[in-house]
Design a protein around this motif. Structure first.
Motif, PDB file in Angstrom:
ATOM      1  N   LEU B  24       4.469  -2.311 -12.119  1.00  0.00           N
ATOM      2  CA  LEU B  24       4.030  -1.100 -12.810  1.00  0.00           C
ATOM      3  C   LEU B  24       2.545  -1.132 -13.119  1.00  0.00           C
ATOM      4  O   LEU B  24       1.887  -0.103 -13.116  1.00  0.00           O
ATOM      5  CB  LEU B  24       4.818  -0.917 -14.104  1.00  0.00           C
ATOM      6  N   TYR B  25       2.014  -2.342 -13.443  1.00  0.00           N
ATOM      7  CA  TYR B  25       0.598  -2.315 -13.825  1.00  0.00           C
ATOM      8  C   TYR B  25      -0.330  -2.778 -12.711  1.00  0.00           C
ATOM      9  O   TYR B  25      -1.502  -2.989 -12.947  1.00  0.00           O
ATOM     10  CB  TYR B  25       0.355  -3.074 -15.142  1.00  0.00           C
ATOM     11  N   GLN B  26       0.159  -2.939 -11.474  1.00  0.00           N
ATOM     12  CA  GLN B  26      -0.743  -3.236 -10.367  1.00  0.00           C
ATOM     13  C   GLN B  26      -1.430  -1.954  -9.947  1.00  0.00           C
ATOM     14  O   GLN B  26      -0.773  -0.992  -9.588  1.00  0.00           O
ATOM     15  CB  GLN B  26       0.036  -3.803  -9.172  1.00  0.00           C
ATOM     16  N   ASP B  27      -2.753  -1.946  -9.974  1.00  0.00           N
ATOM     17  CA  ASP B  27      -3.386  -0.718  -9.510  1.00  0.00           C
ATOM     18  C   ASP B  27      -4.111  -0.924  -8.193  1.00  0.00           C
ATOM     19  O   ASP B  27      -4.935  -0.119  -7.800  1.00  0.00           O
ATOM     20  CB  ASP B  27      -4.304  -0.141 -10.578  1.00  0.00           C
ATOM     21  N   ARG B  28      -3.820  -2.026  -7.501  1.00  0.00           N
ATOM     22  CA  ARG B  28      -4.350  -2.188  -6.145  1.00  0.00           C
ATOM     23  C   ARG B  28      -3.190  -2.292  -5.185  1.00  0.00           C
ATOM     24  O   ARG B  28      -2.192  -2.949  -5.480  1.00  0.00           O
ATOM     25  CB  ARG B  28      -5.197  -3.459  -6.055  1.00  0.00           C
ATOM     26  N   LEU B  29      -3.357  -1.669  -4.021  1.00  0.00           N
ATOM     27  CA  LEU B  29      -2.220  -1.568  -3.105  1.00  0.00           C
ATOM     28  C   LEU B  29      -1.801  -2.924  -2.564  1.00  0.00           C
ATOM     29  O   LEU B  29      -0.615  -3.230  -2.491  1.00  0.00           O
ATOM     30  CB  LEU B  29      -2.562  -0.628  -1.952  1.00  0.00           C
ATOM     31  N   TYR B  30      -2.800  -3.790  -2.192  1.00  0.00           N
ATOM     32  CA  TYR B  30      -2.438  -5.083  -1.615  1.00  0.00           C
ATOM     33  C   TYR B  30      -1.710  -5.922  -2.641  1.00  0.00           C
ATOM     34  O   TYR B  30      -0.685  -6.551  -2.356  1.00  0.00           O
ATOM     35  CB  TYR B  30      -3.688  -5.812  -1.100  1.00  0.00           C
ATOM     36  N   ALA B  31      -2.235  -5.891  -3.885  1.00  0.00           N
ATOM     37  CA  ALA B  31      -1.594  -6.651  -4.945  1.00  0.00           C
ATOM     38  C   ALA B  31      -0.176  -6.136  -5.164  1.00  0.00           C
ATOM     39  O   ALA B  31       0.768  -6.911  -5.353  1.00  0.00           O
ATOM     40  CB  ALA B  31      -2.394  -6.525  -6.241  1.00  0.00           C
ATOM     41  N   LEU B  32      -0.031  -4.828  -5.081  1.00  0.00           N
ATOM     42  CA  LEU B  32       1.292  -4.218  -5.265  1.00  0.00           C
ATOM     43  C   LEU B  32       2.258  -4.736  -4.216  1.00  0.00           C
ATOM     44  O   LEU B  32       3.393  -5.113  -4.516  1.00  0.00           O
ATOM     45  CB  LEU B  32       1.151  -2.698  -5.161  1.00  0.00           C
ATOM     46  N   LEU B  33       1.764  -4.821  -2.960  1.00  0.00           N
ATOM     47  CA  LEU B  33       2.621  -5.312  -1.878  1.00  0.00           C
ATOM     48  C   LEU B  33       3.020  -6.756  -2.132  1.00  0.00           C
ATOM     49  O   LEU B  33       4.174  -7.145  -1.927  1.00  0.00           O
ATOM     50  CB  LEU B  33       1.882  -5.209  -0.550  1.00  0.00           C
ATOM     51  N   ASN B  34       2.057  -7.554  -2.625  1.00  0.00           N
ATOM     52  CA  ASN B  34       2.365  -8.956  -2.894  1.00  0.00           C
ATOM     53  C   ASN B  34       3.432  -9.085  -3.958  1.00  0.00           C
ATOM     54  O   ASN B  34       4.360  -9.884  -3.838  1.00  0.00           O
ATOM     55  CB  ASN B  34       1.090  -9.700  -3.326  1.00  0.00           C
ATOM     56  N   VAL B 152       2.010   5.338  -0.333  1.00  0.00           N
ATOM     57  CA  VAL B 152       2.418   3.962  -0.092  1.00  0.00           C
ATOM     58  C   VAL B 152       3.087   3.387  -1.336  1.00  0.00           C
ATOM     59  O   VAL B 152       4.144   2.752  -1.262  1.00  0.00           O
ATOM     60  CB  VAL B 152       1.198   3.105   0.317  1.00  0.00           C
ATOM     61  N   SER B 153       2.506   3.657  -2.514  1.00  0.00           N
ATOM     62  CA  SER B 153       3.118   3.079  -3.703  1.00  0.00           C
ATOM     63  C   SER B 153       4.426   3.776  -4.039  1.00  0.00           C
ATOM     64  O   SER B 153       5.329   3.168  -4.618  1.00  0.00           O
ATOM     65  CB  SER B 153       2.151   3.117  -4.885  1.00  0.00           C
ATOM     66  N   GLN B 154       4.553   5.030  -3.609  1.00  0.00           N
ATOM     67  CA  GLN B 154       5.856   5.680  -3.793  1.00  0.00           C
ATOM     68  C   GLN B 154       6.910   5.011  -2.920  1.00  0.00           C
ATOM     69  O   GLN B 154       8.049   4.796  -3.346  1.00  0.00           O
ATOM     70  CB  GLN B 154       5.766   7.170  -3.465  1.00  0.00           C
ATOM     71  N   VAL B 155       6.495   4.623  -1.705  1.00  0.00           N
ATOM     72  CA  VAL B 155       7.416   3.892  -0.837  1.00  0.00           C
ATOM     73  C   VAL B 155       7.827   2.590  -1.491  1.00  0.00           C
ATOM     74  O   VAL B 155       9.012   2.234  -1.535  1.00  0.00           O
ATOM     75  CB  VAL B 155       6.756   3.628   0.534  1.00  0.00           C
ATOM     76  N   VAL B 156       6.848   1.886  -2.041  1.00  0.00           N
ATOM     77  CA  VAL B 156       7.151   0.597  -2.668  1.00  0.00           C
ATOM     78  C   VAL B 156       8.090   0.796  -3.847  1.00  0.00           C
ATOM     79  O   VAL B 156       9.060   0.038  -4.039  1.00  0.00           O
ATOM     80  CB  VAL B 156       5.847  -0.100  -3.105  1.00  0.00           C
TER      81      VAL B 156
END
Lengths: 670, 221
Positions: B24-34, B152-156
């Motif tokens: 929820l608090y990741q605001d970078r896409l790569y970090a979100l993927l990790n 992308v973050s909606q997909v995640v």
């Protein structure tokens, strides 16, 4: 074959007339054959209904393997449905007979014939239905088929609007009936009328069902404020269909009310009856007020239907009040008055609608202000119409007086009721009914006087010709029945007695043994009425007076100038017109109830335009009920329309929020 | 059931919720993927542990599927998609992090209260708590889909919602294996569909910000 099976076969025959009508509508003589067939079938319905009334045995039931699988369609014939079958048969036969002549010069018989027979058949099935499903399907078929008949003149914008309003109100009514039957369902959800009648229910549920029935059946019968569709839709149909809708279909709606409230519902608390009585009285007064100020012949008749439904509703409310207090004999009296008036109203309203139809086909005009002097051009129609207006104005010795007199006898017994509220309410109701009866007389003096007397107000009225023989025959049958029911009210009351006994649990004393064909509803010392004696005396005195006048004065027929208010202009527009007749009542009573306004446009000096006087009335139910509701629905729809254009994320949020709300609800409720 | 087994299952399921909060608090896409890959690993561990204590060996397959697809293939694929799209690495949140976290806590509280209440009649405490955690993960995934604007973050968020479903499915004993496979495949198909969809958006609008769609329709809110 039992009478019930015969009735079902007849109904099937009427339904089959639909496709037959569609096939032969374009052929010469096709319409006459189909109308004749429906007249024969409807007459047979009278026989079935009479059999059910006279045999007075236990109800006959049968199940047909139609409709829902494993449940089938239940039908039943008993005294109550028998009485209404008589009403339906008489009205249907007369209307069909009239239709033979009327459909000859119809513009598009193909738009009327396919629906006419099935409409009659669907009404018969409503009367014969013995389970909620069959009842509702027949009811909705009746609504839709009559809707198709209303919209048969689809090129007329008025008719389209009328049919739209009618469809909405019919949907509302059926929905109310659906809820009512949902509440009525017996134990284990039995929807057969037997299971419904056997079920137990609390007073709140009973009251809710009663009000839903008032909404559902009342919207079809034209109870104020659910009446708005009726003066639009009834006149828009072809005249014999108008006669059926006003004369018979409103009665089928009242049958639904009586069947559920008196037969199926079980005991109803006394405090429900004032609601019915007040609604009925308001309906009676408002209906006849609208009729007085309206200028359209058929619409006047439709408004007058509303008044008569109000009268019948008062009688039904009175019967409820008496029955709730265990006064079975008086409940039977009130219910007898209601059913007698059902029969009478069918007779004279069908007659008058047919008369209006005859005038319409002779002149092409419905506005009273375009008619006049028709008594010279259409003498037979004029005499038959005179019988109808005398009956509907409740003048003795005709049938309208007999049933209203019975109702007043019931109201005069109201001091015997234990509840002070009813003791106060009923005399006031009696006053309102007397007012509406007097106003009905005004209304039909105006109707008859403007249309048939005086001088023609238009060229078409001056060139009118008498109606065809079939139409005259249909009207003559109804007029004869009006006179017959007026001078033999005892026979009619005795005929109704089994139906009343079934619904009210009691009956009025047998009437046919009374001397001089007298009607004695309660006891000889209290009141009695003999239509026959009144007829004899009025005829004798009128003939004596005429003889004396002719004897003492000159026998010579004198012709003088028509009365012209001392203003000898040749223009027929200087006669009393529909508006002038209505003016006193409109000013006296219409200020608040009809929001009647008058406006005078006086051009400034030197201007050559004529001064104008405009009078307007409006239906407060439209202004205060329907337009706000329509505006609310429109505003809501406009707002919900926005939901079609949200972003993806908002749609997701919508799903998310509703999920969360449901979960929270679950957490709270658990 | 002995205490340790229960505690470990509890720890893993709770870890899944914790990782959801991290997302929820990741605001970078790569970090979100990790973080998403981390969630898949935790999910695989939780499922494997369930397989062990329930002695339901087919659940090991589910764990393996979760590990292979969700922890490796899907993040790798999304990584590639992002590289090919060249999207900027910032996640544009609609609602700022603080309120989102507060809302997330509310959702977890709601699901715990609701699930413990509803399953009060059940005698297996582990299944009850697993269901509560699973519902939390599902709701947090939905919250993420609602609060993000980037496709992308909606997909995640959607995939993390699926993780919650799998946790619920494995926590209940005797869940047929077929269902889990179909769940895995549905996720894969969703990924493919969404991947194609992303390229489409990108081709047409030069961005994967779904706000561009609204602009295109002329009703940007």
């Amino acid at each position: 074959m039992t009478a019930l099976e015969a009735g079902l076969l007849l109904a099937a025959g009427l339904l089959a007339l639909g496709p037959a009508g569609a096939l032969v509508a374009q052929r010469t003589g096709g319409a006459a054959i189909v109308s004749g067939a429906s007249a024969a079938l409807a007459t047979a319905f009278v026989a079935v209904g009479l059999w059910a009334l006279l045999a007075a045995g236990p109800p006959v039931r049968t199940v047909l393997p139609l409709g829902l699988p494993w449940i089938g369609a239940h039908f039943r014939l008993d005294a109550l449905s028998g009485f209404f079958l008589v009403v339906l048969g008489l009205g249907g036969a007369a209307a069909s007979l009239y239709g033979i002549g009327y459909m000859r010069h119809a513009a598009a018989p193909g738009r009327v014939l396919p629906f006419y027979g099935p409409f009659l058949g669907a009404m018969a099935l409503v009367l014969l239905a013995d389970d909620a499903f069959t009842f509702l399907v027949s009811w909705e078929s009746m609504s839709l088929l009559s809707w198709a008949l209303v919209v048969s003149d689809h090129r007329d914008a008025e008719a389209r609007r009328a049919s739209y309003v009618y469809l909405l109100m019919a949907g509302l009514g059926t929905m109310a009936l659906l809820f009512a039957f949902g509440l009525l369902a017996g134990a284990e959800g039995g929807y057969g009328f037997e299971a419904i009648a056997a079920a137990e229910r609390g007073p709140e549920v009973t009251a809710a069902i009663l009000f839903l029935m008032l909404l559902g059946a009342g919207s079809k019968a034209g109870v104020v404020p659910l009446h708005v569709w009726l003066p639009l839709a009834h006149p828009a149909a072809p005249s014999h269909v108008s006669a059926l809708m006003s004369g018979v279909m409103t009665k089928v709606a009242l049958y639904a009310f009586i069947r559920v409230v008196f037969d199926l519902l079980g005991p109803v608390a006394w405090w429900a009856s004032p609601v019915v009585i007040i609604l009925g009285a308001a309906t009676a007064v408002m209906g006849i007020l609208f009729a007085i100020v309206d200028g359209d012949a058929k619409r006047i008749l439709a408004y007058s239907t509303i008044e008569n439904v109000g009268v019948i509703l008062v009688a039904l409310g009175l019967a409820l009040a008496f029955r709730a207090n265990g006064m079975t004999a008086l409940a039977a009296l009130a219910l007898t008055a209601a059913l007698f008036h059902v029969l009478n109203h069918m007779l004279f309203k069908s007659l008058l609608f047919m008369a209006a139809g005859a005038v319409l086909s002779a002149t092409g005009r419905r506005a009273l202000d375009a008619l006049g002097g028709l008594i010279h051009r259409m003498p037979v129609t004029a005499v038959l119409t005179l019988v109808g207006v005398t009956a509907i104005a409740a003048l003795p010795p005709l049938n309208g007086f007999a049933s209203e007199w019975l109702l007043f006898q019931g109201i005069l017994q109201s001091p015997g009721l234990p509840q002070p509220a009813l003791q106060l309410l009923l005399p006031a109701t009696g006053g309102l009914l007397a007012l509406s009866a007097a106003l009905a007389a005004v209304c039909f003096v105006r109707f008859y006087g403007v249309a048939f007397l005086g001088r023609p107000r238009s060229d078409v009225a001056a060139g009118a010709v008498e109606a065809d023989r079939w139409s005259l025959a249909a009207m003559a049958v109804l007029a004869a029945l009006c006179v017959l029911a007026g001078i033999l009210p005892g026979a009619a009351v005795d005929l109704i007695a089994p139906a009343v006994g079934q619904a009210a649990g009691g009956r009025v004393p047998p009437q046919l043994g009374n001397p001089w064909l007298t009607l004695v509803p309660v006891a000889e010392v209290q009141s009695s009425y003999s239509g026959f004696l009144v007829l004899v005396f009025t005829t004798a005195s009128a003939m004596t007076a005429a003889w004396l006048v002719h004897r003492l004065a000159s026998r010579r027929l004198r012709r003088g100038p028509a009365w012209d208010c001392g203003f000898p202009l040749a223009d027929p527009a200087t006669q009393y017109g529909a508006g002038s007749f209505a003016q006193p009542i409109r000013r006296a009573l219409g200020g608040t109830l009809l929001a009647a306004r008058e406006r005078v446009e006086m051009p400034p000096p030197g201007d050559l335009r004529p001064a104008r006087h405009a009078a307007s009335t409006e239906d407060l139910a439209w202004t205060w009920l329907y337009l706000p509701v329509a505006a609310g629905v429109g505003a809501l729809a406009a707002r919900l329309n926005g939901l079609q254009f949200l972003t993806i994320r908002r749609y997701l949020s919508l799903v998310f929020v509703s999920l969360i709300l449901l979960l929270v609800g679950l957490a709270v409720w658990n | 059931m002995d205490g340790l087994a229960f505690d470990i299952a509890h720890l893993l399921a709770g870890g899944l919720v914790l990782v959801s909060f991290m997302m929820l608090y990741q605001d970078r896409l790569y970090a979100l993927l990790n973080v998403f890959a981390l969630q898949a690993v935790v999910l695989a561990a939780a499922v494997a542990w369930q397989a062990r204590i329930q002695e339901a060996h087919h659940l090991y397959v589910t764990a393996a599927i979760a590990l292979v697809f969700k922890a490796v293939i899907v993040p790798w694929a999304l990584h590639r998609i992002m590289q090919r799209l060249g999207v900027h690495r910032e996640v544009e949140t609609v609602v700022s992090i603080g309120p989102t976290m507060l809302a997330g806590m509310g959702l977890v509280a709601l699901s715990v209260v609701l699930m413990l209440q509803l399953t009060a009649a059940a005698d297996n405490p582990l299944a009850r708590e697993d269901l509560a955690f699973a519902l939390s993960v599902v709701l947090l995934g939905l919250l993420m889909m609602v609060t993000r604007r980037n496709a992308v973050s909606q997909v995640v968020g959607f995939m993390s919602l699926e993780n919650g479903l799998i946790l619920a499915a494995t926590g209940a004993q005797g869940m047929p294996f077929v269902v889990e496979i179909s769940v895995a495949f549905s996720v894969l198909i969703a990924l493919i569909v969404i991947g194609v969809f992303l390229f489409r958006i990108r081709e047409r609008f030069d961005t994967v910000d779904v706000g561009a769609l609204d602009e295109f329709r002329g009703d940007r809110q």
